[in-house]
Design a protein around this motif. Sequence first.
Motif, PDB file in Angstrom:
ATOM      1  N   LEU A   1      45.861  47.730  44.341  1.00 49.26           N
ATOM      2  CA  LEU A   1      44.464  47.588  44.003  1.00 49.26           C
ATOM      3  C   LEU A   1      43.713  46.437  43.590  1.00 49.26           C
ATOM      4  O   LEU A   1      42.729  46.251  43.133  1.00 49.26           O
ATOM      5  N   ARG A   2      44.580  45.122  43.482  1.00 48.70           N
ATOM      6  CA  ARG A   2      44.064  43.883  43.008  1.00 48.70           C
ATOM      7  C   ARG A   2      43.387  43.350  44.362  1.00 48.70           C
ATOM      8  O   ARG A   2      42.708  42.628  44.197  1.00 48.70           O
ATOM      9  N   CYS A   3      43.697  43.996  45.445  1.00 47.45           N
ATOM     10  CA  CYS A   3      43.085  43.231  46.756  1.00 47.45           C
ATOM     11  C   CYS A   3      41.698  43.150  46.790  1.00 47.45           C
ATOM     12  O   CYS A   3      40.781  44.207  46.198  1.00 47.45           O
ATOM     13  N   ILE A   4      41.112  41.939  47.104  1.00 45.39           N
ATOM     14  CA  ILE A   4      39.656  41.801  47.107  1.00 45.39           C
ATOM     15  C   ILE A   4      39.157  41.551  48.333  1.00 45.39           C
ATOM     16  O   ILE A   4      38.065  41.145  48.731  1.00 45.39           O
ATOM     17  N   ARG A   5      39.822  42.024  49.527  1.00 48.27           N
ATOM     18  CA  ARG A   5      39.422  42.312  50.724  1.00 48.27           C
ATOM     19  C   ARG A   5      39.089  40.617  51.466  1.00 48.27           C
ATOM     20  O   ARG A   5      38.143  40.651  51.979  1.00 48.27           O
TER      21      ARG A   5
ATOM     22  N   GLU B   1      52.293  37.508  51.807  1.00 50.07           N
ATOM     23  CA  GLU B   1      52.277  37.459  50.153  1.00 50.07           C
ATOM     24  C   GLU B   1      51.878  36.012  49.985  1.00 50.07           C
ATOM     25  O   GLU B   1      51.536  35.781  48.653  1.00 50.07           O
ATOM     26  N   GLU B   2      52.503  35.086  50.517  1.00 44.57           N
ATOM     27  CA  GLU B   2      52.258  33.725  50.442  1.00 44.57           C
ATOM     28  C   GLU B   2      50.881  33.128  50.220  1.00 44.57           C
ATOM     29  O   GLU B   2      50.502  32.504  49.514  1.00 44.57           O
ATOM     30  N   VAL B   3      50.006  33.865  51.111  1.00 45.53           N
ATOM     31  CA  VAL B   3      48.418  33.449  51.157  1.00 45.53           C
ATOM     32  C   VAL B   3      47.635  34.193  50.411  1.00 45.53           C
ATOM     33  O   VAL B   3      46.484  34.091  50.227  1.00 45.53           O
ATOM     34  N   CYS B   4      48.275  35.572  49.921  1.00 47.18           N
ATOM     35  CA  CYS B   4      47.525  36.276  49.326  1.00 47.18           C
ATOM     36  C   CYS B   4      46.648  35.910  47.842  1.00 47.18           C
ATOM     37  O   CYS B   4      47.895  35.296  47.160  1.00 47.18           O
ATOM     38  N   PRO B   5      45.622  35.654  47.726  1.00 53.26           N
ATOM     39  CA  PRO B   5      45.110  34.970  46.636  1.00 53.26           C
ATOM     40  C   PRO B   5      45.406  35.923  45.195  1.00 53.26           C
ATOM     41  O   PRO B   5      45.234  35.362  44.080  1.00 53.26           O
ATOM     42  N   MET B   6      45.601  37.214  45.480  1.00 48.07           N
ATOM     43  CA  MET B   6      45.953  38.016  44.213  1.00 48.07           C
ATOM     44  C   MET B   6      47.501  38.407  43.986  1.00 48.07           C
ATOM     45  O   MET B   6      48.053  39.201  43.585  1.00 48.07           O
ATOM     46  N   GLN B   7      48.384  37.688  44.954  1.00 45.60           N
ATOM     47  CA  GLN B   7      49.811  37.666  45.103  1.00 45.60           C
ATOM     48  C   GLN B   7      50.357  39.226  45.018  1.00 45.60           C
ATOM     49  O   GLN B   7      51.320  39.516  44.276  1.00 45.60           O
ATOM     50  N   ILE B   8      49.748  39.611  45.834  1.00 43.73           N
ATOM     51  CA  ILE B   8      50.056  41.285  46.146  1.00 43.73           C
ATOM     52  C   ILE B   8      51.487  41.102  46.792  1.00 43.73           C
ATOM     53  O   ILE B   8      51.555  40.549  48.143  1.00 43.73           O
ATOM     54  N   PRO B   9      52.477  41.718  46.417  1.00 40.81           N
ATOM     55  CA  PRO B   9      53.674  41.912  47.132  1.00 40.81           C
ATOM     56  C   PRO B   9      53.838  42.793  48.401  1.00 40.81           C
ATOM     57  O   PRO B   9      54.549  43.607  48.343  1.00 40.81           O
ATOM     58  N   LEU B  10      53.066  42.200  49.264  1.00 36.09           N
ATOM     59  CA  LEU B  10      53.000  43.057  50.365  1.00 36.09           C
ATOM     60  C   LEU B  10      54.339  43.443  51.037  1.00 36.09           C
ATOM     61  O   LEU B  10      54.418  44.840  51.465  1.00 36.09           O
TER      62      LEU B  10
ATOM     63  N   LYS C   1      42.536  41.044  37.302  1.00 38.99           N
ATOM     64  CA  LYS C   1      42.659  42.344  38.082  1.00 38.99           C
ATOM     65  C   LYS C   1      43.691  42.954  37.558  1.00 38.99           C
ATOM     66  O   LYS C   1      43.346  44.448  37.228  1.00 38.99           O
ATOM     67  N   ASP C   2      44.726  42.602  37.154  1.00 35.83           N
ATOM     68  CA  ASP C   2      45.782  43.390  36.402  1.00 35.83           C
ATOM     69  C   ASP C   2      45.178  43.903  35.302  1.00 35.83           C
ATOM     70  O   ASP C   2      45.356  45.243  34.913  1.00 35.83           O
ATOM     71  N   HIS C   3      44.673  43.253  34.344  1.00 33.28           N
ATOM     72  CA  HIS C   3      43.957  43.768  33.097  1.00 33.28           C
ATOM     73  C   HIS C   3      42.964  44.934  33.379  1.00 33.28           C
ATOM     74  O   HIS C   3      42.984  45.856  32.651  1.00 33.28           O
ATOM     75  N   ALA C   4      42.030  44.701  34.560  1.00 37.78           N
ATOM     76  CA  ALA C   4      41.053  45.523  34.769  1.00 37.78           C
ATOM     77  C   ALA C   4      41.472  46.930  35.208  1.00 37.78           C
ATOM     78  O   ALA C   4      41.058  47.728  34.989  1.00 37.78           O
TER      79      ALA C   4
ATOM     80  N   GLU D   1      38.258  50.484  41.963  1.00 37.00           N
ATOM     81  CA  GLU D   1      39.114  49.269  41.569  1.00 37.00           C
ATOM     82  C   GLU D   1      38.123  47.936  41.846  1.00 37.00           C
ATOM     83  O   GLU D   1      38.816  46.746  41.542  1.00 37.00           O
ATOM     84  N   LYS D   2      36.797  47.887  42.259  1.00 32.55           N
ATOM     85  CA  LYS D   2      36.061  47.011  42.229  1.00 32.55           C
ATOM     86  C   LYS D   2      35.749  46.539  40.745  1.00 32.55           C
ATOM     87  O   LYS D   2      35.004  45.274  40.752  1.00 32.55           O
ATOM     88  N   VAL D   3      35.714  47.153  39.946  1.00 37.71           N
ATOM     89  CA  VAL D   3      35.346  46.499  38.622  1.00 37.71           C
ATOM     90  C   VAL D   3      35.900  45.523  37.929  1.00 37.71           C
ATOM     91  O   VAL D   3      37.113  45.581  37.893  1.00 37.71           O
ATOM     92  N   VAL D   4      35.432  44.611  37.152  1.00 37.65           N
ATOM     93  CA  VAL D   4      36.137  43.732  36.624  1.00 37.65           C
ATOM     94  C   VAL D   4      35.143  43.323  35.279  1.00 37.65           C
ATOM     95  O   VAL D   4      34.231  43.913  35.143  1.00 37.65           O
ATOM     96  N   PRO D   5      35.963  42.769  34.265  1.00 36.90           N
ATOM     97  CA  PRO D   5      35.304  42.743  32.872  1.00 36.90           C
ATOM     98  C   PRO D   5      33.984  41.957  32.933  1.00 36.90           C
ATOM     99  O   PRO D   5      32.906  42.804  32.767  1.00 36.90           O
ATOM    100  N   THR D   6      33.990  40.540  33.087  1.00 38.06           N
ATOM    101  CA  THR D   6      32.765  39.754  32.654  1.00 38.06           C
ATOM    102  C   THR D   6      32.334  38.945  33.825  1.00 38.06           C
ATOM    103  O   THR D   6      32.964  39.048  34.825  1.00 38.06           O
ATOM    104  N   LEU D   7      31.294  38.471  33.807  1.00 37.01           N
ATOM    105  CA  LEU D   7      30.795  37.413  34.476  1.00 37.01           C
ATOM    106  C   LEU D   7      31.753  36.404  34.904  1.00 37.01           C
ATOM    107  O   LEU D   7      31.980  35.787  35.992  1.00 37.01           O
TER     108      LEU D   7
END
Lengths: 477, 274, 233
Positions: free
Chosen positions: A312-316, A371-380, A57-60, A244-250
């Motif tokens: 913007l990393r958030c995947i809801r 933040e501990e459970v966030c799969p995207m490690q967002i520093p909430l 996500k950071d890269h995207a 921000e939903k876009v990711v590079p590859t399958l």
Amino acid sequence: MDSTAHSFVDNAHRALHDAKLQHSLGRFKEGFPVKRRAAVDRMPEFDALREAAREIKDHAIANLDLYLERFTERAEANGTRVHWCTDAEAARQRVLEICRDSGARTVAKGKSMIGEEIGINEFLEAEGIRPVETDLGEYIIQLRHEPPSHIIAPAVHLSKDQVADAFRSHHRDYPETRPLEEPEVMLAEARAVLRQEFLAAELGITGANMLVAETGSVVLVTNEGNGDLTQTLPRVQIVIASLEKVVPTLEDATTILRVLARSATGQDLSVYTTFTTGPRRGGDLDGPSEVHVLLLDNGRTEMLGNEFREMLRCIRCGACINHCPIYAAIGGHAYGWVYSGPMGAVLIPNLIGIEEAGNLPNASTLCGRCEEVCPMQIPLPRMLRQLRDRQYRARNSPAAVRYGLSGWAFLARRPALYRLAMSLGVGGLGRIGRLKRNGGRFRRLPFADGWTGTRDLPAPAGKTFQQMWSERGGRRQ
Amino acid sequence: MTGIALHSHDMPEHRPTVGLFVTCLVDLMRPAVGFAAVKLLEQAGCDVVVPAAQTCCGQPAYNAGDVADAKALARGVIDAFARIDYVVLPSGSCGGTIKVHYPEMFADEPAWLDRARDLARRTFELTTFLSDVMKTGPIAGRLEAATAYHDSCSGLRELGIREQPRALLSGIQGLELREMDEAEACCGFGGLFCVKYPEISEKMVDVKVDAIAATGADHLIGGDMGCLMNMAGRLQRRGLDVHVRHVAEVLAGTCADAPPIGESETSQAKTKIA
Amino acid sequence: MSDARETILGSIRRALDRREPADVAAAAVAARLTNPKANVIPERGRSQGTDALERFVFEAERVNATTERVADLASVPERVRAYLQAANLPAVVKVAPDPDLAAIPWDREPLLQIATGKADDHDAVSLTGSFAGVAESGTLVLLSGPESPTTLNFLPDYHVAILFVDRIVGSYEDTWARLRARAGAGVMPRVVNWITGPSRTADIEQTLLLGAHGPRRLHIILVDGASSSAETS
């Protein structure tokens, strides 16, 4: 959707005194967190997957322009029509145009938080088009004219009696006296009612969990299969997705999928994960003839340029919400707009303004479980603090807090004065405490109502540690 | 390289000087915890000093968004504890502020950033210092108590404090640890949070108090005065007979010096008789 | 429309502080897209052969699918008849017009009414092939196309899927590799469906119920032997 975030304190008060809601929240806490824990325990590489997902996500996001252009190119090559929309109004107008062009009068809807963000249902209704939510939870709250109270479990605040009441008052073709106590029976009824809506709908609207730049595909995840019926049966399909939903590859989408459901519901995968690439092709027996994808900014590019970019990393997935003790106390509606919990407390002020939603970042103990459970490690927690910082600098914090803090900081920057003030204060409180002979604690203190309204406050010992240390001749350096 | 003892990096060879950062709440509300900490540090072989210039770590200001004041206070702390081997606090919350947030605050000020990092490196919460740096092992003592342990959020998640206090407490005879449900849930204190949103805070502390009650414990031990005062205040308001102690008092064996948090001398006397 | 596109792309470039034509970034992005690489593949996704088969069955059943294994396509009619009978269903099946399934000798069960095509609302039972089975999570992968209409996967109450055992792979990544090998890089069927168990919801009081909108039951018939449509039994 109209916001009530400004009346957060009243909203929370009502929620805390709503017995049915409190009962539902009690049940809720036992569910998702336990299932997530089990799913994570069954996946030893979970942390490695989180790291990989975060990198993707950071890269995207750091190359958002390039990936969106690539997505658009591939999607259009496959016959998808891509529409760029700067804000909610632009997106609503575009949806309306597509509905008008296709002559749609009934619209099947898959659950979409972006749809909530732009208030698409109310808008279409006002234009004489009938949107029908097809996710069971979302359908229930649509019948009750309520917003969702949770991004992945929209009706989690309701009891089954409340669901039965909604069905009785809206499903007029069913006998008034039918038994409707069991969830199985309610589900069967909703399935039958909604099946006819699916078949009648000329147009389907869904959100997107991801967009794949490599192939121009839309990824949609559901457990019920409503998303798939919505994007298969009607002649025209609209996907509304924020940038921000876009990711590079399958492969990148695949990695994120491995953490998404585990974090959300504790499933390894949701039942249906669907990659859709354009409309019906030659020889296909089913599928829509037209597919439209709306790429919606609505505040995302602003976050891209400020200290909230990582949001913007958030995947809801909702993990932060499921583990938030504030959410567990008051539920989702108290937050007053589309989102809730920690991700809502960060997103809402960013999307609709800190003036409107100023309470949300403050109503947190910064306990860090999100933040501990966030799969995207967002520093909430850090972001909540940054929003407070923004408020403080804009002088939007409550005066009592500002003056209290400045006074405290004034003293604390002057150690000698601080020690004197503390010893005077402690001595005074200590004496009052002893005089009151109430067991060394205060049940009510006029300037500390917030505390003593619900808890006793211990009376100070009478002398500060610093005083006693000096009296005992303790070493200072 | 073979001549260097393996433990030389983590266990000090000389008698280290420890600067005790008392923290506001201990200073004001419960000096006994400060003296318990001093006793534990001395027993572990440290010389203890209490720099007079210390005040507040700045966390309330930082958490309220008042970064300017927070940084001013942080500079004061960095100065006050310069040139001391270690800084030890009887609080995971203030410890987290120094170890995690000071370097954040000074990210854009290289000179102060270096000093903040240096302080962060030397700073430890009390139980982690005893356990991880001084390697004291379980601390001998005696307390007849069935106790729940509250892991404070900052300590748990910012500093990874979980096993250390339990390991130290395992030497206390008569003490039975009863882990509670919702062990990792916040108690609803949150500094200013609990006075700004008292109703939500009450709901949260009630969840916690219910979990404590469900263990049947007669004591609650923890490492942060804010959380302990919050839970003690609610336990007492609800009339539950659970005695609240800071872990330092239990480990130092100084429980007799002060009644449990939020209780009076008379109620302590009653407890003793009971 | 193009105005909005330029406005948004302009905002993004400003936010990203892209000062010059971002050749370096563009090259990195192009490389990532032309040569998609797997990220972390968990141990669970690395099984092969019999291990993969066992893992697939375990995981699929864990999410409420049912499975059975047969020696060849010739056994399928009898198994389908028995399945419908056990479930007390009429002996009517809508079958995907899939060449891989053409070798099923339906005439061995004369009581079964077989129709082929897409699904309609009144179809209670569908039978489809599968492009792959992913052992990692017991997931079926189906690709849409004239031979595999998507409605068959969602409209009927019962979905019976034929999965050739040699199509079971360890991870999702393996299926992308197979797909690229078959169709070409970047080429996607209109729909790729990953199906992990039958449809479900927990929207009423968090009670887990099967069959929300999609099939209430998912039955997977694992078929040994060659999966190519050219080799018939």
